[in-house]
Design a protein around this motif. Structure first.
Motif, short mmCIF file in Angstrom:
data_model
loop_
_atom_site.label_atom_id
_atom_site.label_comp_id
_atom_site.label_asym_id
_atom_site.label_seq_id
_atom_site.Cartn_x
_atom_site.Cartn_y
_atom_site.Cartn_z
N SER A 162 19.52 -41.78 8.19
CA SER A 162 19.47 -43.15 7.70
C SER A 162 18.84 -44.03 8.76
O SER A 162 18.94 -43.75 9.95
N CYS B 4 15.85 -50.61 6.62
CA CYS B 4 14.80 -50.80 5.61
C CYS B 4 13.49 -51.32 6.20
O CYS B 4 12.42 -50.95 5.75
N CYS C 131 11.01 -48.68 6.94
CA CYS C 131 10.84 -47.68 5.87
C CYS C 131 9.51 -47.83 5.15
O CYS C 131 9.04 -48.95 4.90
N CYS D 165 19.72 -47.54 5.25
CA CYS D 165 19.47 -46.94 3.95
C CYS D 165 19.49 -45.42 4.10
O CYS D 165 18.83 -44.85 4.98
N PHE E 73 16.00 -43.59 3.52
CA PHE E 73 14.95 -44.01 4.46
C PHE E 73 13.88 -42.92 4.63
O PHE E 73 14.18 -41.74 4.73
#
Length: 187
Positions: A142, A145, A148, A180, A183
Motif C-alpha cells: 500500500s 494515492c 499512484c 490505498c 496502489f
C-alpha cells in the motif's frame, strides 16, 4: 557489505517500536498495525480484504483482528458506501484518540526532529528498498494515492480535481495523502 549490515541492524533496533511480543496499551503489534492502517487508509481500502493484504495475512485472520478492535470500541463495521455487498472498517473517535498512545509515536517524533531534506531522503530511500523487496517477494504494498499511476489530476487552484482511474471515482485533495491497498507506482 558491512555498511549494509549496520543499516539492517539499525532498522531491526528501530522495529522494536512497532514489532513486539505481547501487548502494549492492550493491543498486539498486529492490532496496532491494523489500527494505524485504518486511520490512514482511503475509503476504497477500509475493507477486510485490503486489511489482510496490508498485514500480509489471511482475510480470516484480518477479520479476527478487526473483531478485537471492534470489541474494544476502536473500530466499527459499516455497510460500504461504494458497494452495498461489502463492509467498511471505520475507526471510532475512541480509536482516533487511542492512536495518540501509539508506541510508534516515539519513532515518529525522532523522525520529525530530522531536517526536512533528511526526512525526504530517508523516505525516498526506504521506498526504493521496499519496492525492491516487493518485486523480489512478489507482494503488493500500500502507498499514498498521490504517488499512484491511477491518480488523475486536472485543473488548477480552486478548480483542481482528483480522480482514481481504477475505481472511476472522484477524490478530495486530502484523500490523495491516504493509503490505498490497490496502489500501483508510477514508472
Amino acid at each position: 557489505m558491512s555498511l549494509a549490515i549496520e543499516i539492517v541492524q539499525l532498522l531491526i533496533q528501530s522495529a522494536d517500536s512497532w514489532l513486539f511480543e505481547g501487548s502494549r496499551s492492550g493491543l498486539s503489534d498486529r492490532e496496532w498495525m491494523a489500527l494505524r492502517f485504518l486511520a490512514r487508509a482511503n475509503r476504497f481500502s477500509r475493507t477486510p480484504t485490503a486489511l489482510a493484504s496490508f498485514l500480509g495475512t489471511t482475510r480470516s485472520a484480518a477479520s479476527q483482528i478487526a473483531a478485537v478492535l471492534q470489541s474494544k470500541g476502536l473500530m466499527v463495521r459499516k455497510p460500504s458506501a461504494e458497494d452495498k455487498r461489502s463492509i467498511s472498517l471505520c475507526l471510532t473517535s475512541e480509536g482516533e484518540r487511542f492512536l495518540e498512545r501509539d508506541p510508534i509515536n516515539a519513532l515518529r517524533d525522532q523522525l520529525v526532529a530530522l531536517e526536512l531534506p533528511d526526512q525526504s531522503r530517508l523516505r525516498d530511500t526506504l521506498r526504493r528498498v521496499l519496492d525492491g523487496l516487493d518485486v523480489a517477494q512478489r507482494r503488493h504494498r500500500s502507498d499514498v494515492c498521490s504517488e499512484c499511476m491511477f491518480l488523475i489530476e486536472s485543473g488548477e487552484g480552486k478548480d483542481r480535481r482528483f480522480k482514481c482511474r481504477l475505481f472511476r471515482k472522484s477524490l478530495a485533495q486530502k484523500d490523495t495523502a491516504l493509503l490505498c491497498a490497490y496502489f500501483e507506482g508510477r514508472d
